[in-house]
Design an enzyme around this catalytic site. Sequence first.
Site, PDB file in Angstrom:
ATOM      1  N   GLU A  34     -15.609   6.994   2.063  1.00  0.00           N
ATOM      2  CA  GLU A  34     -14.202   7.176   1.731  1.00  0.00           C
ATOM      3  C   GLU A  34     -13.691   8.497   2.298  1.00  0.00           C
ATOM      4  O   GLU A  34     -14.466   9.356   2.728  1.00  0.00           O
ATOM      5  CB  GLU A  34     -14.006   7.190   0.205  1.00  0.00           C
ATOM      6  CG  GLU A  34     -14.565   5.988  -0.535  1.00  0.00           C
ATOM      7  CD  GLU A  34     -13.656   4.776  -0.467  1.00  0.00           C
ATOM      8  OE1 GLU A  34     -12.530   4.895   0.080  1.00  0.00           O
ATOM      9  OE2 GLU A  34     -14.055   3.712  -0.963  1.00  0.00           O
ATOM     10  N   ASP A  49       0.856  -1.172   0.000  1.00  0.00           N
ATOM     11  CA  ASP A  49       0.000   0.000   0.000  1.00  0.00           C
ATOM     12  C   ASP A  49       0.899   1.231   0.000  1.00  0.00           C
ATOM     13  O   ASP A  49       2.112   1.132  -0.196  1.00  0.00           O
ATOM     14  CB  ASP A  49      -0.944  -0.023   1.208  1.00  0.00           C
ATOM     15  CG  ASP A  49      -2.290   0.608   0.909  1.00  0.00           C
ATOM     16  OD1 ASP A  49      -2.323   1.833   0.706  1.00  0.00           O
ATOM     17  OD2 ASP A  49      -3.295  -0.112   0.867  1.00  0.00           O
TER      18      ASP A  49
END
Length: 466
Positions: A400, A182
């Site tokens: 989000e 990530d």
Amino acid sequence: MNKLITAPARLAQRMLPFRRQPKTSPALEALPFFAVPAHAIEVLRDSAAFRGELLRLIAQATRRIVIVTLYLQDDDGGREVLDALYAAKARHPALQVSLFVDWHRAQRGLIGKQKCAGNAGMYREYAARMGAGVDIYGVPVQGRELLGVLHLKGFVIDDDVLYSGASLNDVYLMRHGRYRLDRYHVLHHRGLADAMVAFVQRHFLGSDAVRLLNVADVPATRTLQPAIREFRQDLQRASYEVPCETLGPADVAVTPLPGFGRSDNALNEALLALLRGTRERVILLTPYFNLPRPVRLVLGQLLRRGCSIDIMVGDKTANDFYIPPGQPFKTIGLLPYLYENNLRRFARGHRAQIASGQLNVHLWRDGDNSYHLKGLFIDDDVAVLTGNNLNPRAWTLDLENGLVLRDPARLLHAKHQAEWAALKRHATRLSDYQALESPRHYPAVVRKQLKRLNRTRLDRLVNRLL
């Protein structure tokens, strides 16, 4: 997944988005921001550094630890983090320790595994054994997991913000030799940390839908449905409290933005405005190649304007749902092939730009490790840190957030260049769409399932929901 495949085609038609005209995006220059000194923004090199920094910050915490992530897994990595949180609380009894995870994800087992109490069972076991002091909340963004999850990100520890799209388990924390790559950034700024904590306190703790998971009496989801509906309505209006600061010569403008829902989505609107404002070059990172239609349209416009575009996506074997040949196949294993088909169609439609070098598609692969990158670099003065997968689900269903970094003096340029160079070490540029494996060569069970999806047009629904 099996239910989706057997659902009638008319269900897919009902759940696909309407053709709506895009709303005019606000001027990015009008966005408020925190003026964060460039030297206070760090880029961590890999998942091992992420794990080390997370544990170091937890060990040094004295005032608050507020972690928001999709899940904390019942495995060695998750237990290591929980042990660190309880140890920090024992050292400083006044320390606030709060963890927020997705309500639905926490109360089920892994996909394809035996039904169980999920990670919430571990949370309750720790609370019974270690006592109170670490509060673990479940956040039900939607009434059902299929229709949306908590995908907000951020680890606030005292005055530091550790931001990553990673969740907390063995593979994200590089335990036992494997990792899921990530992006990892640390921003040392009290104002930003305060704003991210205030958002959680105002919108999560202020809702009757958000409940403790590490207690004996956890309510059933069905009893929370009215509260969840109210919670969704609140999230659609939610925003971070950001001041109007002045940018100094050594500062970067950092704006946190939430994103939820199909309309009036501040994060979506900002992402589109940033892309439209590209002067020369875009670098787009996504783990699952399934771009929302508005993003695809803007990328097409940029190519016609002569801009350069780099897209990095994981090879299908680097997808976390990939099932290697020889292992028992489960329907969820179709997803990497669906994403590869999406990429194949995109590359075929833009083969001229790929041949000329204007469009570069990079496939990431490193052994049996997996890829989970997301975000944007635009020209040399804008970057977006986000957990948003840049897919239809993130665009309309999940909750989000993201941090928009505007850097007119290009103070972070060297750090971003180093990050991009490191990412490309395990990536190969796609020379042509035919370099991707042809669907004719997929395993027989995959070909059969894909044929069923295509015949009923349910592949469009699957792309939207998963």
